[in-house]
Design a protein around this motif. Structure first.
Motif, PDB file in Angstrom:
ATOM      1  N   LEU A 165       0.817  -1.215   0.000  1.00 37.49           N
ATOM      2  CA  LEU A 165       0.000   0.000   0.000  1.00 37.49           C
ATOM      3  C   LEU A 165       0.850   1.264   0.000  1.00 37.49           C
ATOM      4  CD1 LEU A 165      -2.905   1.066   0.094  1.00 37.49           C
ATOM      5  CD2 LEU A 165      -2.759   1.011   2.598  1.00 37.49           C
ATOM      6  N   ALA A 166       1.848   1.332   0.878  1.00 38.05           N
ATOM      7  CA  ALA A 166       2.692   2.522   0.953  1.00 38.05           C
ATOM      8  C   ALA A 166       3.491   2.704  -0.324  1.00 38.05           C
ATOM      9  CB  ALA A 166       3.626   2.433   2.160  1.00 38.05           C
ATOM     10  N   GLY A 167       4.070   1.622  -0.827  1.00 32.64           N
ATOM     11  CA  GLY A 167       4.866   1.720  -2.044  1.00 32.64           C
ATOM     12  C   GLY A 167       4.042   2.123  -3.244  1.00 32.64           C
ATOM     13  N   CYS A 168       2.840   1.567  -3.359  1.00 31.91           N
ATOM     14  CA  CYS A 168       1.951   1.945  -4.459  1.00 31.91           C
ATOM     15  C   CYS A 168       1.515   3.404  -4.328  1.00 31.91           C
ATOM     16  CB  CYS A 168       0.735   1.029  -4.493  1.00 31.91           C
ATOM     17  SG  CYS A 168       1.092  -0.656  -5.052  1.00 31.91           S
ATOM     18  N   GLY A 169       1.380   3.859  -3.071  1.00 29.41           N
ATOM     19  CA  GLY A 169       1.027   5.258  -2.840  1.00 29.41           C
ATOM     20  C   GLY A 169       2.092   6.198  -3.365  1.00 29.41           C
ATOM     21  N   VAL A 170       3.355   5.864  -3.131  1.00 28.01           N
ATOM     22  CA  VAL A 170       4.449   6.698  -3.631  1.00 28.01           C
ATOM     23  C   VAL A 170       4.505   6.644  -5.160  1.00 28.01           C
ATOM     24  CG1 VAL A 170       6.968   6.958  -3.715  1.00 28.01           C
ATOM     25  CG2 VAL A 170       5.822   6.581  -1.527  1.00 28.01           C
ATOM     26  N   ALA A 171       4.288   5.461  -5.735  1.00 26.11           N
ATOM     27  CA  ALA A 171       4.265   5.351  -7.195  1.00 26.11           C
ATOM     28  C   ALA A 171       3.189   6.251  -7.796  1.00 26.11           C
ATOM     29  CB  ALA A 171       4.033   3.896  -7.607  1.00 26.11           C
ATOM     30  N   THR A 172       2.051   6.322  -7.129  1.00 30.43           N
ATOM     31  CA  THR A 172       0.951   7.171  -7.604  1.00 30.43           C
ATOM     32  C   THR A 172       1.325   8.647  -7.542  1.00 30.43           C
ATOM     33  OG1 THR A 172      -0.669   5.528  -6.874  1.00 30.43           O
ATOM     34  CG2 THR A 172      -1.474   7.771  -7.231  1.00 30.43           C
ATOM     35  N   ASP A 232       1.156  -5.279  -5.800  1.00 27.65           N
ATOM     36  CA  ASP A 232       0.286  -5.561  -4.655  1.00 27.65           C
ATOM     37  C   ASP A 232      -0.590  -6.751  -5.003  1.00 27.65           C
ATOM     38  OD1 ASP A 232      -1.260  -5.416  -2.293  1.00 27.65           O
ATOM     39  OD2 ASP A 232      -1.123  -3.236  -2.267  1.00 27.65           O
ATOM     40  N   ASP A 233      -1.041  -7.467  -3.971  1.00 29.67           N
ATOM     41  CA  ASP A 233      -1.939  -8.594  -4.214  1.00 29.67           C
ATOM     42  C   ASP A 233      -3.403  -8.205  -4.050  1.00 29.67           C
ATOM     43  OD1 ASP A 233      -2.058  -8.288  -1.487  1.00 29.67           O
ATOM     44  OD2 ASP A 233      -1.488 -10.356  -0.994  1.00 29.67           O
ATOM     45  N   ASP A 234      -3.642  -6.941  -3.696  1.00 31.49           N
ATOM     46  CA  ASP A 234      -4.997  -6.436  -3.531  1.00 31.49           C
ATOM     47  C   ASP A 234      -5.428  -5.766  -4.835  1.00 31.49           C
ATOM     48  OD1 ASP A 234      -7.032  -4.236  -2.915  1.00 31.49           O
ATOM     49  OD2 ASP A 234      -6.994  -5.297  -1.001  1.00 31.49           O
ATOM     50  N   GLU A 235      -6.418  -6.329  -5.499  1.00 30.61           N
ATOM     51  CA  GLU A 235      -6.831  -5.825  -6.810  1.00 30.61           C
ATOM     52  C   GLU A 235      -7.313  -4.379  -6.750  1.00 30.61           C
ATOM     53  OE1 GLU A 235      -9.466  -8.192  -9.067  1.00 30.61           O
ATOM     54  OE2 GLU A 235      -8.263 -10.022  -8.896  1.00 30.61           O
ATOM     55  N   GLU A 236      -8.031  -4.037  -5.685  1.00 31.28           N
ATOM     56  CA  GLU A 236      -8.552  -2.672  -5.568  1.00 31.28           C
ATOM     57  C   GLU A 236      -7.413  -1.676  -5.399  1.00 31.28           C
ATOM     58  OE1 GLU A 236     -11.689  -0.064  -2.829  1.00 31.28           O
ATOM     59  OE2 GLU A 236     -11.554  -2.251  -2.583  1.00 31.28           O
ATOM     60  N   ALA A 237      -6.464  -1.991  -4.520  1.00 29.20           N
ATOM     61  CA  ALA A 237      -5.328  -1.095  -4.289  1.00 29.20           C
ATOM     62  C   ALA A 237      -4.484  -0.972  -5.551  1.00 29.20           C
ATOM     63  CB  ALA A 237      -4.480  -1.620  -3.135  1.00 29.20           C
ATOM     64  N   LEU A 238      -4.280  -2.078  -6.229  1.00 23.05           N
ATOM     65  CA  LEU A 238      -3.478  -2.062  -7.448  1.00 23.05           C
ATOM     66  C   LEU A 238      -4.181  -1.277  -8.552  1.00 23.05           C
ATOM     67  CD1 LEU A 238      -0.751  -3.263  -8.264  1.00 23.05           C
ATOM     68  CD2 LEU A 238      -1.974  -5.213  -9.244  1.00 23.05           C
ATOM     69  N   GLY A 239      -5.487  -1.432  -8.624  1.00 21.99           N
ATOM     70  CA  GLY A 239      -6.240  -0.706  -9.633  1.00 21.99           C
ATOM     71  C   GLY A 239      -6.195   0.797  -9.431  1.00 21.99           C
ATOM     72  N   ALA A 240      -6.120   1.229  -8.173  1.00 20.81           N
ATOM     73  CA  ALA A 240      -6.103   2.659  -7.870  1.00 20.81           C
ATOM     74  C   ALA A 240      -4.718   3.265  -7.999  1.00 20.81           C
ATOM     75  CB  ALA A 240      -6.629   2.882  -6.452  1.00 20.81           C
ATOM     76  N   ALA A 241      -3.700   2.424  -8.076  1.00 16.21           N
ATOM     77  CA  ALA A 241      -2.326   2.917  -8.122  1.00 16.21           C
ATOM     78  C   ALA A 241      -2.002   3.533  -9.474  1.00 16.21           C
ATOM     79  CB  ALA A 241      -1.356   1.781  -7.820  1.00 16.21           C
ATOM     80  N   GLY A 242      -1.121   4.524  -9.448  1.00 16.71           N
ATOM     81  CA  GLY A 242      -0.624   5.116 -10.675  1.00 16.71           C
ATOM     82  C   GLY A 242       0.755   4.549 -10.973  1.00 16.71           C
ATOM     83  N   ALA A 243       0.949   3.936 -12.140  1.00 13.96           N
ATOM     84  CA  ALA A 243       2.235   3.346 -12.486  1.00 13.96           C
ATOM     85  C   ALA A 243       2.243   3.004 -13.969  1.00 13.96           C
ATOM     86  CB  ALA A 243       2.505   2.097 -11.654  1.00 13.96           C
ATOM     87  N   ASP A 244       3.432   2.787 -14.520  1.00 16.03           N
ATOM     88  CA  ASP A 244       3.547   2.371 -15.911  1.00 16.03           C
ATOM     89  C   ASP A 244       3.170   0.897 -16.061  1.00 16.03           C
ATOM     90  OD1 ASP A 244       4.635   4.894 -16.958  1.00 16.03           O
ATOM     91  OD2 ASP A 244       6.355   4.412 -15.691  1.00 16.03           O
ATOM     92  N   ILE A 245       3.475   0.112 -15.035  1.00 11.64           N
ATOM     93  CA  ILE A 245       3.083  -1.297 -14.998  1.00 11.64           C
ATOM     94  C   ILE A 245       2.528  -1.603 -13.613  1.00 11.64           C
ATOM     95  CG2 ILE A 245       3.957  -3.670 -14.902  1.00 11.64           C
ATOM     96  CD1 ILE A 245       5.800  -3.104 -17.142  1.00 11.64           C
ATOM     97  N   LYS A 246       1.422  -2.327 -13.589  1.00  9.67           N
ATOM     98  CA  LYS A 246       0.855  -2.806 -12.326  1.00  9.67           C
ATOM     99  C   LYS A 246       0.938  -4.326 -12.336  1.00  9.67           C
ATOM    100  CE  LYS A 246      -2.420   1.070 -12.319  1.00  9.67           C
ATOM    101  NZ  LYS A 246      -3.841   1.458 -12.191  1.00  9.67           N
ATOM    102  N   ALA A 247       1.532  -4.887 -11.290  1.00 11.73           N
ATOM    103  CA  ALA A 247       1.753  -6.330 -11.287  1.00 11.73           C
ATOM    104  C   ALA A 247       1.372  -6.928  -9.948  1.00 11.73           C
ATOM    105  CB  ALA A 247       3.213  -6.636 -11.590  1.00 11.73           C
TER     106      ALA A 247
END
Length: 258
Positions: free
Chosen positions: A12-19, A39-54
């Motif tokens: 969550l924290a890492g995806c937040g920084v990526a966003t 992230d393994d959470d589909e909702e959190a990953l979907g909300a993240a900003g990144a060039d690739i989400k895995a």
């Protein structure tokens, strides 16, 4: 030659920084780093900003990157194991791995050395320290400060690597096998530098230092800052200073590695 940089946010924290970085890069002439959210959470990953989400375990091609920054909170379940696995794969591709590790007020469930040792170099961002220094009771606010500081620091370091002002070898020499801590000030007065630190800093243990200043810092001021900071560190410290883009609103940011 410029160095290609990737940033991998785990949990969550890492995806937040990526966003935060994705939004910040959109206002720049070109993105200084490639962004990955894991992230393994589909909702959190979907909300993240990144060039690739895995999702964890998905294959990521890390070839071609000379530096890979990781961002994570090791107290988040599985975030450290995801980052450790990807760090190992990046190292196999000869990349230098640097972990920005967020320590919440409650600490980590693993030993410090186990967290730091997952990367070639690491930086500690202590949310509990940030909260204490600001005499606040709002842990969420302190965490936002920590996340934004990491994003800001990765932005100017990545841009400096892209521009060739900061080389991979220089970053390696200053931080490899060490733990970095950051201090910053929004004024050009070096005596205010330690008023804003992102963790406790024992200056007597510092072995290397990197000072980042805005490009418009004149020679006299740059020398004054360099000498003042050097005076407060052990004589044996290896220290470099550079003037780079995107440091503002800070006038001085110090990376101090022990």
């Amino acid at each position: 030659m410029d160095d290609k940089v990737a940033v991998i946010g785990c949990g969550l924290a890492g995806c937040g920084v990526a966003t935060i970085l994705k939004e910040s890069f959109s206002n720049m002439p070109s993105a200084p780093a490639f962004l990955v959210a894991v992230d393994d959470d589909e909702e959190a990953l979907g909300a993240a900003g990144a060039d690739i989400k895995a999702k964890p375990g998905e294959a990521l091609d890390l070839s071609g990157f000379s530096i890979v920054f990781f961002v994570l909170n090791p107290s988040e379940e599985d975030a450290l194991s995801w980052a450790r696995g990807l760090s190992s794969k990046a190292s196999e591709k000869k990349a230098f791995t640097f972990g920005f590790l967020i320590k919440p007020s409650g600490g980590w469930p693993v030993e410090d050395r186990q967290a730091y040792g997952s990367f070639d170099a690491a930086a500690l961002i202590d949310e509990g320290w940030v909260l204490q220094q600001r005499k606040g009771k709002d842990a969420e606010y302190a965490m936002r400060i920590a996340l934004n500081f990491i994003a800001h620091t990765i932005t100017f370091m990545s841009a400096a690597l892209q521009d060739g002002k900061l080389g991979r070898d220089a970053l390696w020499n200053a931080t490899h096998g060490r733990v970095a801590r950051f201090a910053a000030t929004s004024t050009s007065q070096p005596e205010t530098l330690y008023g804003m630190s992102m963790s406790s800093i024992d200056r007597s243990t510092v072995r290397s230092a990197m000072l980042f200043m805005p490009e418009d810092t004149d020679n006299v001021m740059a020398r004054r800052i360099f000498l003042y900071v050097a005076k407060g560190l052990p004589r044996s410290v290896e220290m470099v200073a550079m003037r780079v883009k995107y440091v503002e609103p800070f006038r001085i940011v110090a990376l101090l590695a022990s």
